[in-house]
Design an enzyme around this catalytic site. Sequence first.
Site, PDB file in Angstrom:
ATOM      1  N   MET A  79      20.332  29.472  45.120  1.00  0.00           N
ATOM      2  CA  MET A  79      20.307  29.259  46.000  1.00  0.00           C
ATOM      3  C   MET A  79      21.302  29.985  47.100  1.00  0.00           C
ATOM      4  SD  MET A  79      17.638  25.810  46.847  1.00  0.00           S
ATOM      5  CE  MET A  79      17.531  26.157  48.280  1.00  0.00           C
ATOM      6  N   HIS A  80      21.451  30.201  48.655  1.00  0.00           N
ATOM      7  CA  HIS A  80      22.391  30.556  49.043  1.00  0.00           C
ATOM      8  C   HIS A  80      22.889  31.700  49.072  1.00  0.00           C
ATOM      9  CE1 HIS A  80      21.255  25.957  49.723  1.00  0.00           C
ATOM     10  NE2 HIS A  80      22.628  25.068  48.659  1.00  0.00           N
ATOM     11  N   ASP A 236      16.185  27.676  42.578  1.00  0.00           N
ATOM     12  CA  ASP A 236      15.935  26.653  40.954  1.00  0.00           C
ATOM     13  C   ASP A 236      16.074  25.158  41.236  1.00  0.00           C
ATOM     14  OD1 ASP A 236      18.127  26.034  42.826  1.00  0.00           O
ATOM     15  OD2 ASP A 236      19.779  26.709  40.692  1.00  0.00           O
TER      16      ASP A 236
END
Length: 490
Positions: A79-80, A236
């Site tokens: 992520m991110h 995830d």
Amino acid sequence: MYLGIDLGTSEIKAVLLDGDNRPLASAGAALDVSRPRPGWAEQDPEDWWRAACAAVAKLREQAPAALAATRAVGLSGQMHGAVLLDNRDRVLRPAILWNDLRSVAECAELTAAAPRLHAVAGNLAMPGFTAPKLRWLARHEPEGFRAVATVLLPKDYLRLRLSGDKITDTSDASGTLWLDVGRRDWSEELLDAGGLSRRQMPRLVEGLAPAGRLSPAAAAAWGIARPPLIAGGAGDGAASAVGIGAIAPGDGFLSLGTSGVIFVVDDRFRPNPAQALHAFCHALPRRWSLMSVMLSAASCLRWFCRLAGVDEATLLTEIERLCPAELSAAPVFLPYLSGERTPHNDPFAPGAFWGLSQAHGRAALGYAVLEGVAFGMADGLDALRAAGAAPRALSLVGGGARSPFWAQLLADALDTEILTHQGGEACAALGAARLGWLADGGDLGVVCVKPSPRTLHAPDPARLQALQARLRHFRALYQARPPSLAETLI
């Protein structure tokens, strides 16, 4: 057949799932992280594409007929990360990753610019999130910022390459600080605070919704007979939850991958940023999650193995031979190799060994690494309990799930039953495949069953008591630490 692809930080994993919920084949391809300056972490999106193609090629070698019959594809990913595209969909620069620390100052600026950030996004502004990265870009690479036509998350770059579509799902979008997590939609207020607009964002869908279709060229290159659907997919953590069957309120799991996560399902959006917990959308409609996150988990073990010149299997065998007295006399390890999120929200928290002597060998240091990660997880579980999320047992997923010794250590340190499952090390890829199945019309109750436990690790009262003294020492060391050198370099 359903294909799940998980874009991790150190590896891409791919899984083929049949209509009886059985994984038929799995494969992986390694990835490297570039660190051009202290505290920075980047990857070239083209490397993700090459690794994804390599992993699918391995699946094709194992099960060509099954791969050819793929009906849907699900995507999961770290992520991110900020994948920045120009108006011709060209990548402008290497992707800035979730464990990059460069945007510390921008987090404070974003919080000041968006007073309702915590209530709307459900999270503190931390350097790992996407929005502070774009504020950093605006200040330090202004020409690049002005050229940004689209911001994608890592797994959605793969979708773009597979289908030409710019789409993300609500679970992954929750980690940007641009999403109204309760409403499950982009927030104009938060985007405006970062100098961005909705037109620069991908289209939002739920994780189990159809979200494009493989192009005929991509299907042919991968050996798939007819272009299959692509599901919305998930970040995830949410994908791992689907893979482990954590879909009802109160279900939870512990992920021991590059980072460490304790994930608990909720049926309401209940942010708790005061504990540095993350409140995200789940991959399923009308479901949310509360998560504790430590930035370095199984990656600490890989780091130590590189330094010590030993493979993980050999080191774990040496650790398991240590007697109780040697375990009690081992050094204490602070696992903050990339700073920390829960519960400290401290990007400059340093890693450290304390209490070294000439009596210690690499097995003792290796044990300290496993224990330090377990203690970091204990801190995260305490924060979740303080917020009212108290799972009775946790399924263990991720690469760290391969070690029975580590699983038992987690049970003892957390005073919680730990369950392991067959295939738990590739749970996010399995969850992605399940989301593909759901997008193809699968029934939630049939698709998202909980796998049978392989082992149950119950807390050992004697070890629990022995570890509590070391846990208090671990916490005291963090509180007493001197300033990190990294703070002066970023």
